[in-house]
Design a protein around this motif. Sequence first.
Motif, PDB file in Angstrom:
ATOM      1  N   THR A   1     -89.340  42.179 -12.112  1.00  0.00           N
ATOM      2  CA  THR A   1     -88.275  42.638 -12.989  1.00  0.00           C
ATOM      3  C   THR A   1     -88.776  42.476 -14.416  1.00  0.00           C
ATOM      4  O   THR A   1     -88.883  41.354 -14.916  1.00  0.00           O
ATOM      5  CB  THR A   1     -86.997  41.799 -12.774  1.00  0.00           C
TER       6      THR A   1
ATOM      7  N   HIS B   1     -89.348  52.138 -16.526  1.00  0.00           N
ATOM      8  CA  HIS B   1     -89.318  53.398 -15.778  1.00  0.00           C
ATOM      9  C   HIS B   1     -87.949  54.032 -15.981  1.00  0.00           C
ATOM     10  O   HIS B   1     -87.086  53.482 -16.678  1.00  0.00           O
ATOM     11  CB  HIS B   1     -89.611  53.164 -14.291  1.00  0.00           C
TER      12      HIS B   1
ATOM     13  N   ASP C   1     -85.677  54.755 -13.557  1.00  0.00           N
ATOM     14  CA  ASP C   1     -84.710  54.437 -12.504  1.00  0.00           C
ATOM     15  C   ASP C   1     -83.805  53.282 -12.947  1.00  0.00           C
ATOM     16  O   ASP C   1     -83.986  52.137 -12.539  1.00  0.00           O
ATOM     17  CB  ASP C   1     -85.447  54.080 -11.212  1.00  0.00           C
ATOM     18  N   THR C   2     -82.837  53.600 -13.783  1.00  0.00           N
ATOM     19  CA  THR C   2     -81.933  52.580 -14.321  1.00  0.00           C
ATOM     20  C   THR C   2     -81.152  51.884 -13.223  1.00  0.00           C
ATOM     21  O   THR C   2     -81.049  50.657 -13.207  1.00  0.00           O
ATOM     22  CB  THR C   2     -80.943  53.227 -15.323  1.00  0.00           C
ATOM     23  N   GLU C   3     -80.623  52.653 -12.295  1.00  0.00           N
ATOM     24  CA  GLU C   3     -79.826  52.077 -11.205  1.00  0.00           C
ATOM     25  C   GLU C   3     -80.669  51.133 -10.346  1.00  0.00           C
ATOM     26  O   GLU C   3     -80.233  50.042  -9.981  1.00  0.00           O
ATOM     27  CB  GLU C   3     -79.253  53.212 -10.344  1.00  0.00           C
ATOM     28  N   GLY C   4     -81.885  51.541 -10.047  1.00  0.00           N
ATOM     29  CA  GLY C   4     -82.792  50.693  -9.259  1.00  0.00           C
ATOM     30  C   GLY C   4     -83.178  49.423 -10.005  1.00  0.00           C
ATOM     31  O   GLY C   4     -83.253  48.336  -9.418  1.00  0.00           O
ATOM     32  N   TRP C   5     -83.408  49.553 -11.323  1.00  0.00           N
ATOM     33  CA  TRP C   5     -83.763  48.374 -12.113  1.00  0.00           C
ATOM     34  C   TRP C   5     -82.612  47.375 -12.122  1.00  0.00           C
ATOM     35  O   TRP C   5     -82.822  46.174 -11.946  1.00  0.00           O
ATOM     36  CB  TRP C   5     -84.141  48.751 -13.550  1.00  0.00           C
ATOM     37  N   TYR C   6     -81.386  47.864 -12.328  1.00  0.00           N
ATOM     38  CA  TYR C   6     -80.239  46.951 -12.337  1.00  0.00           C
ATOM     39  C   TYR C   6     -80.038  46.295 -10.979  1.00  0.00           C
ATOM     40  O   TYR C   6     -79.685  45.114 -10.902  1.00  0.00           O
ATOM     41  CB  TYR C   6     -78.953  47.672 -12.778  1.00  0.00           C
ATOM     42  N   ALA C   7     -80.259  47.037  -9.896  1.00  0.00           N
ATOM     43  CA  ALA C   7     -80.136  46.439  -8.561  1.00  0.00           C
ATOM     44  C   ALA C   7     -81.151  45.303  -8.403  1.00  0.00           C
ATOM     45  O   ALA C   7     -80.814  44.220  -7.903  1.00  0.00           O
ATOM     46  CB  ALA C   7     -80.346  47.501  -7.486  1.00  0.00           C
ATOM     47  N   GLN C   8     -82.372  45.540  -8.837  1.00  0.00           N
ATOM     48  CA  GLN C   8     -83.417  44.511  -8.752  1.00  0.00           C
ATOM     49  C   GLN C   8     -83.102  43.333  -9.676  1.00  0.00           C
ATOM     50  O   GLN C   8     -83.274  42.169  -9.293  1.00  0.00           O
ATOM     51  CB  GLN C   8     -84.766  45.121  -9.121  1.00  0.00           C
TER      52      GLN C   8
END
Length: 190
Positions: free
Chosen positions: A15, A33, A35-42
């Motif tokens: 992260t 990157h 992928d905002t949604e993926g980053w927040y999930a991580q």
Amino acid sequence: MRAAKKQIAAEPVPTELRVGRDQWQHPIVGLPHTDTEGWYAQAKIAFGTISAPFVEAEIERLLNALRWRKSTLSLETELNAALAVIEGLKPQNEVEAMMAVQMALTHVATVEMLSRFGRLDPLVSPEACHAAGITASKLLRAFAGHVDVLTRSRRPAVQVVRVERINLEPGAQALVGAITGPRDRKKGGG
């Protein structure tokens, strides 16, 4: 030939954030990157929370604590190192995440204070050496205290029964000492 080669598992992506500067030299934080949604999930997993605002608030606190330091490292490197510490501690809830943030920042302050202590000349400024040494010592104890509290909070609870007073009537029998249950016969008990 290719089928015989072992498949190497992809390492998890840390992260991380990118840090730039605006025209007034204030930090601007961005994702590595798109992928905002993926980053927040991580990031939510890394901080042990389901709350995106909690993640944002803790990252802002990290930035505020780290941005005024005089360091040879970039703010981006320092921020991502702190995020790695937090992710490595694997907080299970927001309280543990806050402790992880404090641990990362306490470590930074401790190393900085030890570095200052090492640069001081005790003959030139004994008061400054004393102050730096005391501060470093307090920071080291604070870090050790954080580790202890985090470790104890993750340990399963142990029930202790303490008997304050025993009255034995004439002719009665009592056992004194640690009393355990029957042994497991599979483990070599009897």
